[in-house]
Motif scaffolding. Structure first.
Motif, PDB file in Angstrom:
ATOM      1  N   TYR A   1       0.846  -1.195   0.000  1.00 31.45           N
ATOM      2  CA  TYR A   1       0.000   0.000   0.000  1.00 31.45           C
ATOM      3  C   TYR A   1       0.879   1.241   0.000  1.00 31.45           C
ATOM      4  O   TYR A   1       1.807   1.342   0.796  1.00 31.45           O
ATOM      5  N   ALA A   2       0.559   2.163  -0.875  1.00 27.62           N
ATOM      6  CA  ALA A   2       1.253   3.456  -0.971  1.00 27.62           C
ATOM      7  C   ALA A   2       2.769   3.282  -0.999  1.00 27.62           C
ATOM      8  O   ALA A   2       3.503   4.097  -0.455  1.00 27.62           O
ATOM      9  N   ASN A   3       3.225   2.213  -1.628  1.00 28.55           N
ATOM     10  CA  ASN A   3       4.657   1.911  -1.801  1.00 28.55           C
ATOM     11  C   ASN A   3       5.414   1.722  -0.488  1.00 28.55           C
ATOM     12  O   ASN A   3       6.618   1.642  -0.475  1.00 28.55           O
ATOM     13  N   VAL A   4       4.711   1.701   0.614  1.00 26.35           N
ATOM     14  CA  VAL A   4       5.425   1.605   1.894  1.00 26.35           C
ATOM     15  C   VAL A   4       5.001   0.367   2.670  1.00 26.35           C
ATOM     16  O   VAL A   4       5.804  -0.518   2.963  1.00 26.35           O
ATOM     17  N   VAL A   5       3.710   0.319   2.996  1.00 28.57           N
ATOM     18  CA  VAL A   5       3.233  -0.767   3.846  1.00 28.57           C
ATOM     19  C   VAL A   5       3.053  -2.025   3.009  1.00 28.57           C
ATOM     20  O   VAL A   5       2.320  -2.041   2.029  1.00 28.57           O
TER      21      VAL A   5
ATOM     22  N   ASP B   1      -5.937  -4.812  -6.025  1.00 22.94           N
ATOM     23  CA  ASP B   1      -4.943  -5.002  -7.085  1.00 22.94           C
ATOM     24  C   ASP B   1      -3.746  -5.756  -6.538  1.00 22.94           C
ATOM     25  O   ASP B   1      -3.400  -5.616  -5.361  1.00 22.94           O
ATOM     26  N   ILE B   2      -3.134  -6.543  -7.405  1.00 18.96           N
ATOM     27  CA  ILE B   2      -1.916  -7.253  -7.020  1.00 18.96           C
ATOM     28  C   ILE B   2      -0.731  -6.350  -7.385  1.00 18.96           C
ATOM     29  O   ILE B   2      -0.610  -5.938  -8.538  1.00 18.96           O
ATOM     30  N   THR B   3       0.113  -6.025  -6.398  1.00 19.27           N
ATOM     31  CA  THR B   3       1.234  -5.114  -6.666  1.00 19.27           C
ATOM     32  C   THR B   3       2.274  -5.797  -7.553  1.00 19.27           C
ATOM     33  O   THR B   3       2.750  -5.223  -8.522  1.00 19.27           O
ATOM     34  N   SER B   4       2.637  -7.015  -7.199  1.00 15.11           N
ATOM     35  CA  SER B   4       3.528  -7.779  -8.071  1.00 15.11           C
ATOM     36  C   SER B   4       3.245  -9.262  -7.888  1.00 15.11           C
ATOM     37  O   SER B   4       2.639  -9.669  -6.900  1.00 15.11           O
TER      38      SER B   4
END
Lengths: 270, 377
Positions: free
Chosen positions: B13-17, B55-58
């Motif tokens: 989430y938000a590139n951090v969590v 969404d799946i981040t990776s």
């Protein structure tokens, strides 16, 4: 403090505040049912009661036209703003569209004294639209009411409504279908409350209607203000007209309250 | 029916969590998989990524071998039962059931046939014309289940659907879900934080912590061979006793030693544990591996352990004894013994520990030391 005394004080305070709200209305009602001379008498007298002032309102002034204009403008402004406000609120609730800057801007615009916006708006209308027309007032009212209605509705699309939509998406609904068939009906009471409030705001709006109207497109607040002339105020017919103008709002208020409460407990199905 | 595969699935989430990290998991066609873990472990997020609601981040999600990362949830043909049921409050039960079928443009007769079938199966026939607000919690739960079943989807995703029910109803619905799975043979993924649900319902359980999969396996295999102290302490009530201790080599034999407890390890384990000889370890003792008589403490006859009883919890079919090793000053452990004998607080008792069941964990990594697997039988 003994129980009875505490009850007495409580009731006294409530009665005093209720009187502050109700007494002016009662006063206007009394004036509307008496003649001009009795109306100004102190201490107040009831005198001979009649509906003459109500008849005179229709006979001497274009009251029906004002009333019709007000209904048309308020209904149109509400019908146009409501769907857009609903979509705006939905977008803000679901996607954080605009983020907090948008809502700060919305609230800030509500904080501006309306008079600041009137002239710029008039100039804008002058170049693109016929001013002194009903449509100009409708557009002005949409511009004022839409952000406020959207802001009011955001909370109705948050919370449980989100999981209902997710359920619909899993059931095979597209986002638009989930919005139309689930989110909107579930937020229905809230949307209705916002619509009623928008209608009332538009109904009571004076400044924009004054600047953007001519004699054929005057609304009730503008028309009523016109009853105060250099020659004095024709107080008795004005009181009658005021009460007639209040009637739709008084009829709508209980519904507004009902739907607002319903809207606040939306989807609370635990 | 469908096989679901997650390959290095990560959610940030938000590139951090980082809510879910590198989850590799295959759920077989028709399998009942349970995601188990404490709140915030990422199990619901993983389920929602499978559903398409997150969404799946990776990483990749495959359903029946087809990559589904970018497929809209409405097109995945999966059904989900939410914890709060998420029944459409403005529709009757019948309309709730029919909603998904109408969206798929099924014929009226077919919709009616399916609704009749499902409502008979779940016993919700008499309430078809009621609104969700007029139903009890258990009835809503059934309707939510019915709404998922009626669509005949590829797989069912159950997001803690039993946690809002009272204990009795929860037990009933648990059994019904197991039966339903057997009858339908459908792929089901059930998310829960309740280890009893996980143990009883899952064909396999996937235990998660801090967004990572800690262990996947058949319930009893996981129970008997926990991968680390987290799994050991999470499964069962009371959980495994975890005591700081050390492994000592003596007379050609390895001993697990802690205050008031010295256990010669079975020869089969000694080799696996040899690397930790002389080192600090965590010793894991399941409460039910303590027995009142030596004959029940396994083939090796059991290790007599003398304990001072500190608390007695008589549960009916069994009694949980909280007792301390080495008198009152020693570490306190939980044991489970048969009901029938009365114990007094403060009394000393001798129980027999089944040494074949001992668990040893590395102090630093908290992982179980490799040893021959204990079969779930």
């Amino acid at each position: 403090m003994p129980h009875t005394l505490r009850t007495f004080v409580r009731h006294a305070i409530l009665i005093a505040f209720s009187a502050m709200i109700v007494l002016p209305l009662v006063w206007v009602l009394r004036v509307s049912l008496t003649d001009k001379l009795t109306a100004y008498k102190i201490p107040p007298e009831i005198g001979h009661l009649s509906l003459d002032n109500y008849i005179e309102v229709f006979r001497s002034f274009p009251f029906a036209l004002w009333f019709g204009n007000s209904v048309l403008i308020a209904v149109l402004a509400t019908l146009i703003s409501l769907p857009f406000a609903t979509m705006m609120a939905y977008a803000a609730a679901r996607f954080r569209t605009g983020g907090s800057p948008l809502w700060i801007a919305v609230l800030a615009s509500q904080m501006l004294p309306p008079i600041i916006l009137v002239l710029p708006l008039f100039m804008v209308f002058l170049s693109v639209l016929p001013v002194d027309s009903r449509i100009a007032i409708v557009i002005a009212h949409v511009a004022i009411n839409l952000p406020f209605m959207a802001w009011m509705m955001v909370s109705f699309f948050e919370g449980d409504s989100r999981s209902l939509e997710e359920a619909a998406r899993m059931d095979g609904a597209t986002r638009w279908q989930a919005f139309i068939r689930i989110a909107v009906p579930v937020a229905g009471p809230g949307i209705l409350a916002a619509g009623l409030l928008g209608f009332i705001l538009s109904w009571n709006e004076f400044l924009y209607a004054l600047i953007l109207s001519d004699s054929s497109s005057q609304t009730l607040p503008v028309g009523l203000a016109g009853l105060e002339t250099h020659a004095g105020v024709d107080i008795a017919p004005l009181a009658a007209a005021t009460l007639l103008a209040l009637a739709p709002v008084l009829i709508l208020l209980p519904f507004l309250r009902k739907y607002l409460i319903k809207g606040l407990s939306l989807g609370a199905l635990k | 029916m469908a096989a679901i595969e997650l390959r290095a699935v990560t959610k940030t989430y938000a590139n951090v969590v980082s809510a879910v990290r590198n989850v590799d998991l295959t759920i077989g066609d028709g399998e009942f998989m349970v995601f188990l873990g404490p709140s915030g472990c990422g199990k619901s997020t993983t389920l929602r990524m499978i559903a398409g609601l997150e969404d799946i981040t990776s990483g990749d999600l495959l359903i029946d071998g087809v990559r589904m990362n970018d497929v809209d949830p409405s097109k995945r043909d999966l059904a989900i039962v939410f914890q709060n049921y998420a029944l459409y409050p403005h529709m009757s039960v019948r309309e709730n059931l029919a909603f998904g079928l109408k969206l798929r443009h099924l014929e009226r007769a077919e919709i009616a046939r399916r609704i009749d079938g499902i409502s008979a199966m779940l016993g919700i026939g008499p309430m078809l014309d009621r609104r969700p607000a007029q139903l009890s919690g258990g009835q809503r739960q059934r309707v939510a289940l019915g709404r998922a079943l009626v669509r005949e989807p590829k797989a069912f995703l159950l997001d803690e659907p039993l946690s809002n029910l009272d204990a009795k109803l929860r037990a009933t619905m648990r059994t019904e879900l197991i039966k339903l799975h057997r009858r339908l043979g459908a792929t089901m993924i059930h998310v829960t934080h309740d280890q009893v649900e996980a143990m009883t319902m899952g064909e396999r359980i996937c235990i998660m912590r801090d967004g990572e999969v800690v262990q996947v396996g058949r319930p009893l295999d996981v129970y008997r061979n926990p991968a680390d102290t987290f799994v050991a302490g999470f499964l069962a009530t009371p959980p495994m006793n975890l005591l700081p201790g050390r492994l000592e080599a003596e007379g050609g034999q390895l001993h697990a030693v802690t205050d008031g407890f010295r256990c010669a390890l079975p020869r089969a384990y000694a080799e696996a544990y040899a690397s930790h000889a002389g080192r600090e370890v965590i010793i894991g003792l399941r409460p039910e591996d303590f027995h009142e008589t030596p004959d029940r403490a396994g083939a090796l006859g059991g290790l007599p352990v003398t304990l001072t009883v500190t608390t007695v919890e008589a549960l009916g079919p069994e009694t949980v004894l909280m007792a301390s090793l080495m008198g009152e000053a020693g570490p306190e452990i939980a044991t489970r013994v048969d009901f029938g004998r009365e114990y007094e607080v403060g009394s000393r008792v001798t129980l027999h520990y089944d040494t074949a069941q001992i668990h040893v964990f590395d102090v630093e990594t908290t992982k179980a030391l490799a040893r021959p697997l204990v079969s779930a039988g």
